[in-house]
Design a protein around this motif. Structure first.
Motif, PDB file in Angstrom:
ATOM      1  N   ALA A  79      92.715  29.522  25.737  1.00 59.28           N
ATOM      2  CA  ALA A  79      93.782  28.660  26.248  1.00 59.28           C
ATOM      3  C   ALA A  79      93.442  27.198  25.969  1.00 59.28           C
ATOM      4  O   ALA A  79      94.328  26.387  25.662  1.00 59.28           O
ATOM      5  CB  ALA A  79      93.993  28.886  27.741  1.00 59.28           C
ATOM      6  N   GLY A  80      92.174  26.845  26.049  1.00 59.94           N
ATOM      7  CA  GLY A  80      91.743  25.488  25.724  1.00 59.94           C
ATOM      8  C   GLY A  80      91.994  25.155  24.262  1.00 59.94           C
ATOM      9  O   GLY A  80      92.372  24.027  23.926  1.00 59.94           O
ATOM     10  N   VAL A  81      91.804  26.140  23.383  1.00 59.89           N
ATOM     11  CA  VAL A  81      92.070  25.928  21.958  1.00 59.89           C
ATOM     12  C   VAL A  81      93.570  25.674  21.766  1.00 59.89           C
ATOM     13  O   VAL A  81      93.964  24.751  21.055  1.00 59.89           O
ATOM     14  CB  VAL A  81      91.604  27.136  21.117  1.00 59.89           C
ATOM     15  N   ARG A  82      94.393  26.484  22.423  1.00 63.30           N
ATOM     16  CA  ARG A  82      95.851  26.320  22.299  1.00 63.30           C
ATOM     17  C   ARG A  82      96.302  24.930  22.764  1.00 63.30           C
ATOM     18  O   ARG A  82      97.260  24.388  22.238  1.00 63.30           O
ATOM     19  CB  ARG A  82      96.578  27.381  23.127  1.00 63.30           C
ATOM     20  N   LYS A  83      95.608  24.389  23.757  1.00 63.52           N
ATOM     21  CA  LYS A  83      95.984  23.074  24.290  1.00 63.52           C
ATOM     22  C   LYS A  83      95.653  21.937  23.333  1.00 63.52           C
ATOM     23  O   LYS A  83      96.334  20.924  23.314  1.00 63.52           O
ATOM     24  CB  LYS A  83      95.274  22.812  25.626  1.00 63.52           C
ATOM     25  N   THR A  84      94.589  22.081  22.562  1.00 58.07           N
ATOM     26  CA  THR A  84      94.126  20.951  21.754  1.00 58.07           C
ATOM     27  C   THR A  84      94.436  21.088  20.266  1.00 58.07           C
ATOM     28  O   THR A  84      94.479  20.081  19.568  1.00 58.07           O
ATOM     29  CB  THR A  84      92.608  20.747  21.908  1.00 58.07           C
ATOM     30  N   VAL A  85      94.616  22.299  19.783  1.00 57.23           N
ATOM     31  CA  VAL A  85      94.875  22.506  18.359  1.00 57.23           C
ATOM     32  C   VAL A  85      96.371  22.703  18.170  1.00 57.23           C
ATOM     33  O   VAL A  85      96.961  23.608  18.755  1.00 57.23           O
ATOM     34  CB  VAL A  85      94.094  23.735  17.825  1.00 57.23           C
ATOM     35  N   GLU A  86      96.959  21.841  17.374  1.00 57.19           N
ATOM     36  CA  GLU A  86      98.387  21.964  17.104  1.00 57.19           C
ATOM     37  C   GLU A  86      98.568  22.926  15.942  1.00 57.19           C
ATOM     38  O   GLU A  86      97.973  22.743  14.885  1.00 57.19           O
ATOM     39  CB  GLU A  86      98.986  20.608  16.761  1.00 57.19           C
ATOM     40  N   THR A 108      76.415  33.386  18.376  1.00 58.94           N
ATOM     41  CA  THR A 108      77.136  32.508  19.301  1.00 58.94           C
ATOM     42  C   THR A 108      78.270  33.308  19.914  1.00 58.94           C
ATOM     43  O   THR A 108      78.969  34.031  19.209  1.00 58.94           O
ATOM     44  CB  THR A 108      77.704  31.283  18.543  1.00 58.94           C
ATOM     45  N   SER A 109      78.463  33.191  21.214  1.00 62.85           N
ATOM     46  CA  SER A 109      79.498  33.984  21.888  1.00 62.85           C
ATOM     47  C   SER A 109      80.890  33.484  21.521  1.00 62.85           C
ATOM     48  O   SER A 109      81.067  32.331  21.100  1.00 62.85           O
ATOM     49  CB  SER A 109      79.316  33.912  23.404  1.00 62.85           C
ATOM     50  N   ARG A 110      81.861  34.346  21.695  1.00 61.39           N
ATOM     51  CA  ARG A 110      83.253  33.959  21.442  1.00 61.39           C
ATOM     52  C   ARG A 110      83.655  32.780  22.308  1.00 61.39           C
ATOM     53  O   ARG A 110      84.369  31.889  21.860  1.00 61.39           O
ATOM     54  CB  ARG A 110      84.203  35.134  21.718  1.00 61.39           C
ATOM     55  N   THR A 111      83.205  32.787  23.551  1.00 54.45           N
ATOM     56  CA  THR A 111      83.566  31.712  24.466  1.00 54.45           C
ATOM     57  C   THR A 111      82.996  30.375  23.971  1.00 54.45           C
ATOM     58  O   THR A 111      83.683  29.347  24.011  1.00 54.45           O
ATOM     59  CB  THR A 111      83.058  32.023  25.881  1.00 54.45           C
ATOM     60  N   GLU A 112      81.755  30.382  23.491  1.00 55.18           N
ATOM     61  CA  GLU A 112      81.161  29.154  22.952  1.00 55.18           C
ATOM     62  C   GLU A 112      81.908  28.703  21.699  1.00 55.18           C
ATOM     63  O   GLU A 112      82.149  27.503  21.516  1.00 55.18           O
ATOM     64  CB  GLU A 112      79.688  29.371  22.626  1.00 55.18           C
ATOM     65  N   LEU A 113      82.273  29.660  20.853  1.00 57.70           N
ATOM     66  CA  LEU A 113      83.021  29.326  19.641  1.00 57.70           C
ATOM     67  C   LEU A 113      84.384  28.724  19.996  1.00 57.70           C
ATOM     68  O   LEU A 113      84.825  27.765  19.363  1.00 57.70           O
ATOM     69  CB  LEU A 113      83.195  30.564  18.756  1.00 57.70           C
ATOM     70  N   ALA A 114      85.021  29.287  21.007  1.00 55.14           N
ATOM     71  CA  ALA A 114      86.306  28.737  21.450  1.00 55.14           C
ATOM     72  C   ALA A 114      86.119  27.311  21.959  1.00 55.14           C
ATOM     73  O   ALA A 114      86.969  26.446  21.734  1.00 55.14           O
ATOM     74  CB  ALA A 114      86.929  29.621  22.528  1.00 55.14           C
ATOM     75  N   GLY A 115      85.005  27.046  22.631  1.00 59.66           N
ATOM     76  CA  GLY A 115      84.715  25.689  23.101  1.00 59.66           C
ATOM     77  C   GLY A 115      84.565  24.715  21.940  1.00 59.66           C
ATOM     78  O   GLY A 115      85.038  23.574  22.008  1.00 59.66           O
ATOM     79  N   ILE A 116      83.918  25.152  20.870  1.00 54.74           N
ATOM     80  CA  ILE A 116      83.763  24.294  19.685  1.00 54.74           C
ATOM     81  C   ILE A 116      85.130  24.057  19.038  1.00 54.74           C
ATOM     82  O   ILE A 116      85.463  22.933  18.660  1.00 54.74           O
ATOM     83  CB  ILE A 116      82.781  24.925  18.673  1.00 54.74           C
ATOM     84  N   ALA A 117      85.935  25.120  18.935  1.00 53.11           N
ATOM     85  CA  ALA A 117      87.276  24.981  18.348  1.00 53.11           C
ATOM     86  C   ALA A 117      88.154  24.065  19.200  1.00 53.11           C
ATOM     87  O   ALA A 117      88.934  23.269  18.677  1.00 53.11           O
ATOM     88  CB  ALA A 117      87.923  26.352  18.186  1.00 53.11           C
ATOM     89  N   GLU A 118      88.002  24.163  20.511  1.00 54.95           N
ATOM     90  CA  GLU A 118      88.739  23.269  21.404  1.00 54.95           C
ATOM     91  C   GLU A 118      88.327  21.823  21.155  1.00 54.95           C
ATOM     92  O   GLU A 118      89.165  20.925  21.070  1.00 54.95           O
ATOM     93  CB  GLU A 118      88.481  23.656  22.860  1.00 54.95           C
ATOM     94  N   GLN A 122      90.356  18.357  19.924  1.00 55.73           N
ATOM     95  CA  GLN A 122      90.261  17.074  20.620  1.00 55.73           C
ATOM     96  C   GLN A 122      89.792  15.967  19.683  1.00 55.73           C
ATOM     97  O   GLN A 122      90.165  14.810  19.848  1.00 55.73           O
ATOM     98  CB  GLN A 122      89.291  17.179  21.803  1.00 55.73           C
ATOM     99  N   LEU A 123      88.967  16.333  18.707  1.00 52.88           N
ATOM    100  CA  LEU A 123      88.400  15.341  17.788  1.00 52.88           C
ATOM    101  C   LEU A 123      89.294  15.088  16.584  1.00 52.88           C
ATOM    102  O   LEU A 123      88.919  14.337  15.681  1.00 52.88           O
ATOM    103  CB  LEU A 123      87.013  15.808  17.333  1.00 52.88           C
TER     104      LEU A 123
END
Length: 179
Positions: A79-86, A108-118, A122-123
């Protein structure tokens, strides 16, 4: 005369109501009896299986609980990825699928990967480059003393300042590791 018509109609509605309530009451009683039968059969089965069966049943239930928690955790992380990646729904699904595949290839866990993608979103990392950026940052997190998030923030800023194309993150990561 209208009064009599209304009276007859009310009686018909009341009669229908009473019939439906009686049917609902019968259905509820039948359901209750069925539930008690199932409970009794389960109790008999557990008694036959003994403690080993109860332990196995508990392990199965715990497995289902763990799987449900993992699915919920992934949905929350993505959900964090959906919020930041258009991106279009198809592009976001491709990122979702790519992160899942990546988690099977990297330590690396999926959750950590999602955090990087999020963080990539943002960046300002463009949607087509999110997966490549995520992979390079996860690799840097594993091969250097930088965390993946530190690497993501630092290298994205460097790329923005220098005007580096976002398709060059793999080369930049390799350079950092070589240094």
């Amino acid at each position: 005369m209208d009064h009599q018509v209304i009276s007859v109609r009310l009686e018909a509605i009341v009669a229908t109501y009473q019939a439906k309530m009686a049917a609902a009451s019968r259905a509820t009683r039948e359901f209750g009896r069925d539930a008690l039968d199932v409970a009794a059969r389960n109790e008999q089965s557990f008694n036959r299986l003994g403690m080993a069966g109860v332990a196995a049943g508990g392990a199965i239930l715990a497995g289902f609980g763990g799987a449900a928690a993992a699915a919920i955790g992934w949905e929350s992380a993505f959900a964090g990825v959906r919020k930041t990646v258009e991106g279009t729904p198809a592009e976001l699904q491709a990122i979702n699928d790519g992160l899942r595949r990546m988690s099977k290839e990297l330590p690396t866990s999926r959750t950590e990967l999602a955090g990087i993608a999020e963080a990539a979103g943002q960046l300002g990392i463009e949607t087509p480059n999110v997966l490549g950026f995520t992979r390079v940052m996860a690799d840097l997190g594993e091969t250097t003393n930088l965390s993946a998030e530190q690497a993501a923030t630092s290298l994205a800023r460097l790329a923005n300042i220098t005007g580096m194309p976002q398709t060059e993150f793999e080369r930049l990561g390799s350079t950092v590791v070589a240094l």
